[in-house]
Design an enzyme around this catalytic site. Structure first.
Site, PDB file in Angstrom:
ATOM      1  N   HIS A 173      -2.194   6.882   4.757  1.00  0.00           N
ATOM      2  CA  HIS A 173      -1.088   5.921   4.899  1.00  0.00           C
ATOM      3  C   HIS A 173       0.276   6.478   4.477  1.00  0.00           C
ATOM      4  O   HIS A 173       1.216   5.722   4.273  1.00  0.00           O
ATOM      5  CB  HIS A 173      -1.387   4.631   4.089  1.00  0.00           C
ATOM      6  CG  HIS A 173      -0.762   3.408   4.717  1.00  0.00           C
ATOM      7  ND1 HIS A 173      -0.585   2.219   4.057  1.00  0.00           N
ATOM      8  CD2 HIS A 173      -0.246   3.221   5.962  1.00  0.00           C
ATOM      9  CE1 HIS A 173      -0.004   1.341   4.852  1.00  0.00           C
ATOM     10  NE2 HIS A 173       0.196   1.931   6.016  1.00  0.00           N
TER      11      HIS A 173
ATOM     12  N   CYS B 194       0.766  -1.247   0.000  1.00  0.00           N
ATOM     13  CA  CYS B 194       0.000   0.000   0.000  1.00  0.00           C
ATOM     14  C   CYS B 194       0.798   1.298   0.000  1.00  0.00           C
ATOM     15  O   CYS B 194       0.690   2.103  -0.932  1.00  0.00           O
ATOM     16  CB  CYS B 194      -0.896   0.022   1.228  1.00  0.00           C
ATOM     17  SG  CYS B 194      -1.877  -1.470   1.501  1.00  0.00           S
TER      18      CYS B 194
HETATM   19 CA    CA Z   1      -3.065  -2.074  -0.683  1.00  0.00          CA
END
Ligand code: CA
Length: 482
Positions: free
Chosen positions: A141, A83
């Protein structure tokens, strides 16, 4: 460039239209300036889990609307296999390994070094001087410290969560302030942030993000806008409303049944967004991207990567070849398929070219403006090569034309595959085509020499095991790989 017949037909149709009506060509040039931009990025969804890549058991009619109105890129690569580095690359248009973002960020709201390097420019920051208003909705993130907050990285609005995943039901979001979240599992249970302020949610999280996206477009409809709609779905934990899961009773695998419901709720949101563009008459001047941050997560959430080998985290195709469709009326031909390798880094470069945003001399983009390739003004491959490096595992890969070298991990032997003949990467050609293999290894090392080592320690999955029981998110799946 290898074109499918329907693209060729579309181009012929376009050429005929332009020949008959010279003003169409002029209008087309005009349409290129300052389009609104919507990027819909889902999380860990499989390559074969969209209708436009052949999914049969989960209808995605609205993701497919983007595809039929634009171009499907069958060989679209994310810049990383998990990610956070992938998103850091996507939002800067640069391979994240160039600036040391090569690990998933750990939940460290007090740490001003774990996140997207300050000198890098996000797409939102790059668009600001051109008068765009930018909104980030969903998963961030790219660092939990305030320095990395979306509002400090070029975005005008933020509605979402700062960590690598989130629980979906309002009653599970029991930690009001992000700074009270002590560890990774806690970070899944914070309230959602509007800007810097925690807010209570009332709906299933995917529907919250859709509602916010619709509001954003209504608010910003009179100026150019960039909406980065990063649904955390269908990332773990596998959670969906019971009535949504019930729609997929034909799917016997329990994980996939819930996964299907999660994808389906995202798809419905995509449809509402596209409907709103129609209603506000913004469709013709809005570039819409649908993509996924990394390869489908097969083991954890039962995603399906079709014939591709491997899954999220792997240097094989299943690790970073992702669904990618771009709709840009008047600029990208409708209903076309493009088979040459492209990168999701190209989204930044395409938008930068449309807005005449100059490249930074010390931090050039790794992406390519795709417009001349899809409208036939340029032939050949946009990229000579697509690269991947995963520092910690020692894995790497490089695609050059139809050939690809793969080093699966530090201790493994590197291999050579011919993807056009062997999409599943089963037949290693390194002995029979040793000269090419050696040359490609040397070329990869030239790229590798341009990179730096990771600049922050990454997420340690032992955090999940160490966490106290009450802090663990309620989940029907194993802890996520992030
Ligand atoms: Ca991901």
């Amino acid at each position: 460039m290898r074109l499918y017949p329907k693209l060729t037909l579309a181009l012929i149709a376009l050429a005929c239209a332009c020949a008959a009506l010279p003003s169409v060509a002029f209008a087309k040039e005009g349409a290129r300036a300052a389009p609104n931009i919507i990027v819909i990025m889902t999380d860990d969804q499989g390559y074969a889990d969209v209708g436009f890549n052949g999914c049969k058991d989960i209808p995605t009619p609205n993701m497919d609307r983007i595809a039929t109105g634009g171009v499907v890129f069958t060989a679209g690569y994310a810049p990383f296999t998990v990610c956070a580095p992938s998103r850091a690359g996507f939002l800067t248009g640069r391979y994240p390994q160039r600036f040391g973002f090569e690990r998933n960020t750990a939940w460290q709201p007090g740490n001003p070094t774990t996140g997207l390097a300050a000198q890098e420019t996000t797409l939102a920051a790059a668009l600001r001087p051109a008068g765009y208003k930018s909104g980030a909705i969903g998963k961030w993130h790219l660092g939990a410290h305030e320095n990395f907050h979306p509002l400090n990285r070029g975005f005008d609005e933020f509605y979402g969560h700062l960590g690598g995943g989130h629980c979906y039901f309002p009653e599970e979001l029991t930690i009001q302030h992000t700074k009270e979240a002590r560890n990774e599992p806690d970070s899944y249970r914070t309230w959602i942030s509007r800007g810097f302020e925690p807010v209570r949610t009332e709906r299933y999280l995917t529907e919250e993000f859709t509602r916010e996206a619709l509001d954003f477009v209504r608010r910003q409809k009179d100026n150019p806008f960039f909406l980065y709609l990063a649904y955390n779905a269908p990332h773990a934990p596998l959670q969906a409303p019971a009535e949504e899961i019930a729609k997929f009773a034909h799917i016997k695998n329990e994980k996939r049944r819930t996964y299907a419901a999660m994808v389906s709720v995202v798809d419905r949101g995509v449809g509402q967004l596209l409907d709103l563009l129609d209603e506000l008459k913004l469709t013709d001047n809005t570039l819409v991207v649908f993509t996924v941050d990394n390869g489908g997560s097969v083991g954890a959430i039962a995603a399906n990567n079709g014939k591709l080998r491997g899954e999220k985290g792997s240097p094989f195709e299943g690790g970073f070849r992702v669904p990618l469709a771009i709709r840009w009326p008047g600029n990208f031909p409708a209903g076309a398929t493009f088979e040459q390798p492209v990168s999701s880094l190209d989204v930044f470069a395409t938008i930068a070219a449309a807005n005449k945003i100059p490249a930074h001399p010390e931090r050039p983009l790794d992406g390519v403006d795709l417009l001349p390739y899809v409208n036939g003004k340029k032939t050949g491959a946009p990229h000579e090569r697509i690269y991947l490096r995963m520092f910690d595992s020692g894995a790497y890969a490089m695609r050059e034309g139809d050939f690809k070298i793969v080093q699966p991990k530090k201790a493994g032997a590197p291999a050579l595959f011919h993807l056009a003949k062997d999409i599943s990467e089963r037949t290693d050609l390194c002995t029979q085509d040793a000269e090419r293999f050696t040359a490609m290894q040397a070329t990869y090392q030239l790229w590798n020499a341009q990179l730096i080592e990771p600049v922050f320690p990454g997420l340690d999955m032992r955090e999940w095991q160490k966490a106290e029981t009450p802090a663990k998110p309620k989940t029907t799946s194993t802890p996520p790989q992030e």
